[in-house]
Design a protein around this motif. Structure first.
Motif, short mmCIF file in Angstrom:
data_model
loop_
_atom_site.label_atom_id
_atom_site.label_comp_id
_atom_site.label_asym_id
_atom_site.label_seq_id
_atom_site.Cartn_x
_atom_site.Cartn_y
_atom_site.Cartn_z
N ASP A 90 0.86 -1.18 0.00
CA ASP A 90 0.00 0.00 0.00
C ASP A 90 0.89 1.22 0.00
O ASP A 90 1.79 1.34 0.83
CB ASP A 90 -0.92 0.00 1.22
CG ASP A 90 -2.07 0.99 1.09
OD1 ASP A 90 -1.92 2.00 0.35
OD2 ASP A 90 -3.11 0.78 1.72
N ALA A 91 0.66 2.12 -0.91
CA ALA A 91 1.46 3.34 -1.01
C ALA A 91 1.14 4.33 0.11
O ALA A 91 1.93 5.23 0.37
CB ALA A 91 1.23 4.01 -2.38
N ALA A 92 0.02 4.16 0.77
CA ALA A 92 -0.38 5.05 1.86
C ALA A 92 -0.12 4.38 3.21
O ALA A 92 -0.05 3.15 3.30
CB ALA A 92 -1.85 5.43 1.74
N ALA A 126 4.40 2.17 1.36
CA ALA A 126 4.69 3.34 2.19
C ALA A 126 5.84 3.11 3.16
O ALA A 126 6.47 4.06 3.62
CB ALA A 126 3.44 3.74 2.98
N HIS A 127 6.15 1.85 3.47
CA HIS A 127 7.20 1.57 4.45
C HIS A 127 8.56 1.29 3.82
O HIS A 127 9.51 0.96 4.53
CB HIS A 127 6.76 0.42 5.36
CG HIS A 127 5.59 0.80 6.19
ND1 HIS A 127 4.33 0.33 5.93
CD2 HIS A 127 5.48 1.62 7.24
CE1 HIS A 127 3.48 0.86 6.80
NE2 HIS A 127 4.16 1.65 7.61
N HIS A 181 7.92 4.24 9.44
CA HIS A 181 6.76 4.21 10.32
C HIS A 181 6.63 5.58 10.97
O HIS A 181 7.60 6.11 11.52
CB HIS A 181 6.90 3.10 11.37
CG HIS A 181 6.67 1.74 10.78
ND1 HIS A 181 7.59 1.14 9.97
CD2 HIS A 181 5.62 0.90 10.87
CE1 HIS A 181 7.12 -0.03 9.59
NE2 HIS A 181 5.92 -0.20 10.11
N LEU A 182 5.46 6.16 10.91
CA LEU A 182 5.26 7.56 11.31
C LEU A 182 5.71 7.85 12.73
O LEU A 182 6.35 8.87 12.99
CB LEU A 182 3.80 7.95 11.10
CG LEU A 182 3.32 7.86 9.64
CD1 LEU A 182 1.83 8.19 9.55
CD2 LEU A 182 4.13 8.75 8.73
N VAL A 207 10.15 -4.95 5.40
CA VAL A 207 9.20 -5.98 4.99
C VAL A 207 8.61 -6.61 6.24
O VAL A 207 9.33 -6.97 7.17
CB VAL A 207 9.89 -7.08 4.15
CG1 VAL A 207 8.89 -8.15 3.72
CG2 VAL A 207 10.59 -6.47 2.93
N HIS A 208 7.29 -6.74 6.26
CA HIS A 208 6.57 -7.37 7.37
C HIS A 208 6.02 -8.70 6.87
O HIS A 208 5.36 -8.75 5.83
CB HIS A 208 5.44 -6.44 7.82
CG HIS A 208 4.59 -6.98 8.92
ND1 HIS A 208 3.33 -6.51 9.15
CD2 HIS A 208 4.79 -7.95 9.84
CE1 HIS A 208 2.80 -7.16 10.17
NE2 HIS A 208 3.67 -8.04 10.61
#
Length: 182
Positions: A13-15, A38-39, A46-47, A62-63
């Motif tokens: 996901d880009a968001a 996004a990551h 991570h914000l 990578v998760h």
């Protein structure tokens, strides 16, 4: 590991959203993460970690989560599909949580991810499904915190991965270092 370890699903996901979109293929980029996610990045993405120190290396490129955890959650009343917990790669037949730090996961023909540690889920998981946090993080009888929300890693070799691709584990030299939260 069980028989036939393989990639069950892939997501990106880009968001910055909690869940990721399931796709047919993801491309891992060496030293960065999942293309279009996004990551992905050399430094933390991570914000909350960016706010703390944006220069930290990204050990969470990578998760990965085992589909067996999702099956167990479903048996306990939580309908959680692959990608819903924000993972990039859902595996099958790989005991991810039992791997040592530094284990290499060969995903498909080319990609290699080095396991850096355990995902430390936050309250967002309860916003997704109330009560889910205590299913994936709890304290055992000895007072040790047990984290079951998957592992994090960095991309050591890039390549495309798809559902059905084989997963091979290469362990680091002993003595093994147990996984810690990253």
């Amino acid at each position: 590991m069980t028989a036939d370890p393989h990639v069950a699903a892939v997501h990106r996901d880009a968001a910055h959203r909690f869940s990721k979109v399931t796709v047919d293929v993801v491309r891992l980029l060496e030293g960065l993460g999942v293309e279009g996610d996004a990551h992905a990045g050399v430094t933390v993405q991570h914000l909350s970690r960016i706010r703390a120190d944006p220069t930290q290396p990204n050990l969470r490129q990578v998760h990965l989560i085992a589909v067996e955890l999702l099956d167990e959650l479903r048996e306990n009343g939580f309908d959680v599909l692959p990608g819903a917990l924000g993972e990039n790669v859902t595996t099958s037949g790989v005991a991810l949580l039992g791997l040592p730090t530094g284990a290499l996961l060969h995903l498909g023909p080319d990609a290699v991810v080095e396991v850096t540690g355990l995902r430390n889920p936050c309250v967002q998981i309860d916003r997704f499904r109330p009560g889910l946090l205590k299913e994936v993080v709890h304290t055992d009888a000895a007072g040790v915190v047990v984290r079951r929300a998957g592992v994090m890693g960095v991309v050591r070799a890039g390549g495309e991965i798809r559902p059905g691709d084989p997963v091979a584990v290469v362990l680091p030299a002993a003595p093994f270092r147990p996984l810690e939260r990253v």
